[in-house]
Design a protein around this motif. Structure first.
Motif, PDB file in Angstrom:
ATOM      1  N   GLY A 128      -3.654   5.702  21.566  1.00  0.00           N
ATOM      2  CA  GLY A 128      -3.907   6.976  20.892  1.00  0.00           C
ATOM      3  C   GLY A 128      -3.613   6.964  19.408  1.00  0.00           C
ATOM      4  N   ARG A 129      -3.748   5.813  18.770  1.00  0.00           N
ATOM      5  CA  ARG A 129      -3.512   5.710  17.331  1.00  0.00           C
ATOM      6  C   ARG A 129      -4.837   5.583  16.596  1.00  0.00           C
ATOM      7  N   GLY A 130      -4.861   6.187  15.418  1.00  0.00           N
ATOM      8  CA  GLY A 130      -6.120   6.200  14.686  1.00  0.00           C
ATOM      9  C   GLY A 130      -6.300   5.053  13.724  1.00  0.00           C
ATOM     10  N   CYS A 131      -5.192   4.541  13.178  1.00  0.00           N
ATOM     11  CA  CYS A 131      -5.299   3.454  12.207  1.00  0.00           C
ATOM     12  C   CYS A 131      -3.964   2.739  12.082  1.00  0.00           C
ATOM     13  N   CYS A 132      -4.003   1.580  11.451  1.00  0.00           N
ATOM     14  CA  CYS A 132      -2.783   0.834  11.185  1.00  0.00           C
ATOM     15  C   CYS A 132      -2.966   0.022   9.920  1.00  0.00           C
ATOM     16  N   VAL A 133      -1.868  -0.328   9.306  1.00  0.00           N
ATOM     17  CA  VAL A 133      -1.881  -1.250   8.181  1.00  0.00           C
ATOM     18  C   VAL A 133      -1.025  -2.436   8.581  1.00  0.00           C
ATOM     19  N   VAL A 134      -1.515  -3.643   8.326  1.00  0.00           N
ATOM     20  CA  VAL A 134      -0.839  -4.875   8.725  1.00  0.00           C
ATOM     21  C   VAL A 134      -0.513  -5.674   7.476  1.00  0.00           C
ATOM     22  N   ALA A 135       0.773  -5.985   7.288  1.00  0.00           N
ATOM     23  CA  ALA A 135       1.203  -6.716   6.101  1.00  0.00           C
ATOM     24  C   ALA A 135       1.841  -8.036   6.512  1.00  0.00           C
ATOM     25  N   PRO A 136       1.254  -9.174   6.132  1.00  0.00           N
ATOM     26  CA  PRO A 136       1.875 -10.469   6.442  1.00  0.00           C
ATOM     27  C   PRO A 136       3.219 -10.609   5.730  1.00  0.00           C
ATOM     28  N   ILE A 137       4.163 -11.229   6.419  1.00  0.00           N
ATOM     29  CA  ILE A 137       5.477 -11.494   5.834  1.00  0.00           C
ATOM     30  C   ILE A 137       5.582 -12.985   5.568  1.00  0.00           C
ATOM     31  N   LEU A 139       8.060 -15.983   4.342  1.00  0.00           N
ATOM     32  CA  LEU A 139       9.473 -16.312   4.189  1.00  0.00           C
ATOM     33  C   LEU A 139       9.595 -17.806   3.930  1.00  0.00           C
ATOM     34  N   HIS A 140      10.333 -18.162   2.889  1.00  0.00           N
ATOM     35  CA  HIS A 140      10.512 -19.568   2.505  1.00  0.00           C
ATOM     36  C   HIS A 140       9.169 -20.265   2.292  1.00  0.00           C
ATOM     37  N   GLY A 141       8.209 -19.515   1.748  1.00  0.00           N
ATOM     38  CA  GLY A 141       6.917 -20.099   1.412  1.00  0.00           C
ATOM     39  C   GLY A 141       5.966 -20.282   2.576  1.00  0.00           C
ATOM     40  N   ARG A 142       6.321 -19.778   3.754  1.00  0.00           N
ATOM     41  CA  ARG A 142       5.465 -19.935   4.920  1.00  0.00           C
ATOM     42  C   ARG A 142       5.249 -18.582   5.590  1.00  0.00           C
ATOM     43  N   ALA A 143       4.101 -18.476   6.272  1.00  0.00           N
ATOM     44  CA  ALA A 143       3.833 -17.249   7.022  1.00  0.00           C
ATOM     45  C   ALA A 143       4.880 -17.117   8.116  1.00  0.00           C
ATOM     46  N   TRP A 144       5.632 -16.017   8.104  1.00  0.00           N
ATOM     47  CA  TRP A 144       6.718 -15.800   9.072  1.00  0.00           C
ATOM     48  C   TRP A 144       6.299 -14.861  10.192  1.00  0.00           C
ATOM     49  N   GLY A 145       5.578 -13.804   9.833  1.00  0.00           N
ATOM     50  CA  GLY A 145       5.175 -12.817  10.826  1.00  0.00           C
ATOM     51  C   GLY A 145       4.441 -11.671  10.172  1.00  0.00           C
ATOM     52  N   GLU A 146       4.610 -10.469  10.712  1.00  0.00           N
ATOM     53  CA  GLU A 146       3.893  -9.333  10.142  1.00  0.00           C
ATOM     54  C   GLU A 146       4.665  -8.028  10.322  1.00  0.00           C
ATOM     55  N   LEU A 147       4.373  -7.114   9.431  1.00  0.00           N
ATOM     56  CA  LEU A 147       4.860  -5.744   9.486  1.00  0.00           C
ATOM     57  C   LEU A 147       3.659  -4.868   9.811  1.00  0.00           C
ATOM     58  N   TYR A 148       3.814  -4.013  10.814  1.00  0.00           N
ATOM     59  CA  TYR A 148       2.689  -3.220  11.331  1.00  0.00           C
ATOM     60  C   TYR A 148       3.125  -1.759  11.353  1.00  0.00           C
ATOM     61  N   VAL A 149       2.325  -0.900  10.707  1.00  0.00           N
ATOM     62  CA  VAL A 149       2.620   0.537  10.700  1.00  0.00           C
ATOM     63  C   VAL A 149       1.347   1.280  11.118  1.00  0.00           C
ATOM     64  N   ALA A 150       1.499   2.259  12.015  1.00  0.00           N
ATOM     65  CA  ALA A 150       0.331   2.987  12.531  1.00  0.00           C
ATOM     66  C   ALA A 150       0.505   4.494  12.353  1.00  0.00           C
ATOM     67  N   ARG A 151      -0.636   5.179  12.358  1.00  0.00           N
ATOM     68  CA  ARG A 151      -0.666   6.643  12.357  1.00  0.00           C
ATOM     69  C   ARG A 151      -1.458   7.110  13.571  1.00  0.00           C
ATOM     70  N   PRO A 152      -1.155   8.296  14.072  1.00  0.00           N
ATOM     71  CA  PRO A 152      -1.867   8.791  15.258  1.00  0.00           C
ATOM     72  C   PRO A 152      -3.300   9.174  14.927  1.00  0.00           C
ATOM     73  N   ALA A 153      -4.121   9.253  15.949  1.00  0.00           N
ATOM     74  CA  ALA A 153      -5.503   9.695  15.767  1.00  0.00           C
ATOM     75  C   ALA A 153      -5.504  11.102  15.173  1.00  0.00           C
ATOM     76  N   GLY A 154      -6.405  11.350  14.236  1.00  0.00           N
ATOM     77  CA  GLY A 154      -6.494  12.656  13.589  1.00  0.00           C
ATOM     78  C   GLY A 154      -5.753  12.729  12.264  1.00  0.00           C
ATOM     79  N   GLU A 155      -4.837  11.783  12.008  1.00  0.00           N
ATOM     80  CA  GLU A 155      -4.131  11.742  10.730  1.00  0.00           C
ATOM     81  C   GLU A 155      -4.965  10.982   9.703  1.00  0.00           C
ATOM     82  N   PRO A 156      -4.706  11.202   8.399  1.00  0.00           N
ATOM     83  CA  PRO A 156      -5.453  10.472   7.366  1.00  0.00           C
ATOM     84  C   PRO A 156      -5.355   8.956   7.563  1.00  0.00           C
ATOM     85  N   VAL A 157      -6.464   8.280   7.352  1.00  0.00           N
ATOM     86  CA  VAL A 157      -6.519   6.821   7.503  1.00  0.00           C
ATOM     87  C   VAL A 157      -5.869   6.170   6.292  1.00  0.00           C
TER      88      VAL A 157
END
Length: 379
Positions: A128-137, A139-157
């Protein structure tokens, strides 16, 4: 969001991670800070496990779906299910691109295959989420993981400005994770014996205090095995300290192996040729069996002359144990007796009748005892 508010959000995120005392607290602070900074209602922090080819979720915060735990044990996704990660890892970044964040929406894309939507879009719809933003993390010069933030459906994208801000937040999170790693390494070194990799005396003191408190509160069985490795001085004097260190390391491995027979037992080097096992929960007889195996294996080591082993357990008739210091004195006295009589098996405090010599030795107040044996356990 204005520049001042974004700066305040960045500072709050950094402060939240700096105040964390454990990796879990740090992960939660990272996800929660990013969620608030981007006005989302859900956020997750995940690590990329290269050796397994998967993205493993470390923390979920905010409005979690029924299948999302705050600190999940098994929530992981094969990286091949996320084409945008594959693109980032194997194409864009390899060509010198920056680890910029991107936005996904529940609308998805049907380009190429009618009705197709990839894993992340499917997850947005399912929860039931309308959108998300995904930010690679990174660390020490290498891809470590990701940060993920979402908003519910109906909220601004999320828009491009939000994605750019998420990129900044990911760099702050990376700095916080690096600090957490340094603190964890410092803590590990503070409670670890450098030569053997076992716990050290400080770690034993802390765990023993906790164990005795658990014994007083719940009646948990607490058992302590104290060992004195025989023949170390002879090895040092005749074959050199490098061989002596090798003996200590080998015995440490044997101690760790036998300790594994007792769920949750702590194997430690107290210093010099002195080692111990601390067990909370297993019956005293189980501890005696594990210690017997330790004696047998120690006798088979190529170097050294076996081990003198003493045991004290709250399950045996040794009188009330109100402090870790007394249990230490009892185990130490048992070990002293084992050494004095050249026992090839463990000596157990309290198992030689009402006038048990080990208990008497441990509790004897006379100065002569201190001359015979320097008891450890002073706090």
């Amino acid at each position: 969001m204005g520049e001042d508010r974004r700066l305040t959000a960045v500072v709050a995120l950094a402060q939240g991670m700096a105040a964390a005392h454990t990796p879990r607290e740090s992960w939660r602070a990272a996800a929660l800070g990013a969620c608030r900074a981007l006005a989302g209602n859900f956020a997750a922090l995940s690590v990329w496990e290269r050796e397994r080819g998967r993205l493993r979720v470390l923390a979920n915060v905010g409005d979690r779906a029924f299948d999302e735990e705050e600190f999940p044990d098994g929530e992981a996704y094969p990286v091949h299910q996320f084409p945008e990660i594959t693109e980032f890892l194997h194409e864009r970044w390899a060509r010198g691109g920056e680890p910029n964040a991107w936005v996904e929406t529940a609308e998805g894309s049907t380009a190429g295959r009618p009705g197709y939507c990839h894993q992340r879009v499917a997850a947005l719809r399912r929860r039931g989420r309308g959108c998300c933003v995904v930010a690679p993390i990174v660390l020490h010069g290498r891809a470590w993981g990701e940060l993920y933030v979402a908003r519910p459906a109906g909220e601004p994208v999320f828009d491009r400005a939000d994605a750019d801000f998420a990129t900044v937040l990911a760099s702050v999170v990376a700095a916080g994770l690096a600090q957490t790693e340094r603190l964890e390494e410092a803590r590990r070194l503070a409670y670890t014996d450098a030569l053997t990799g076992l716990a050290n005396r400080r770690a034993v003191d802390v765990r023993l205090d906790e164990a005795i408190e658990q014994h007083r509160r719940d009646g948990a069985v607490v058992s302590l095995v104290v060992c004195d490795l025989n023949g170390l001085k002879r090895v040092n004097d005749t074959r050199g300290h490098a061989m002596g260190d090798q003996l200590l390391e080998r015995f440490g491995s044997v101690l760790s192996l036998c300790g594994a027979m007792l769920p949750g037992a702590l194997a430690a080097r107290l210093g010099g040729d002195e080692f111990c096992l601390l067990a909370v929960g297993p019956a005293a007889d189980e501890v005696v069996r594990a210690a017997g195996e330790l004696c047998r294996r120690a006798a088979d080591l190529e170097l050294g002359e076996g081990v003198a082993c003493g045991i004290a357990s709250t399950q045996d008739p040794i009188g009330p144990v109100r402090s870790g210091r007394r249990l230490f004195r009892l185990a130490d006295a048992a070990q002293y007796r084992a050494k004095a009589v050249r026992a090839t098996k463990p000596v157990v405090a309290g198992r030689e009748g009402p006038d048990d010599p080990v208990v008497r030795l441990a509790d004897e107040p006379s100065p002569a005892k201190a001359e015979r044996r320097r008891f450890r356990g002073r706090r």
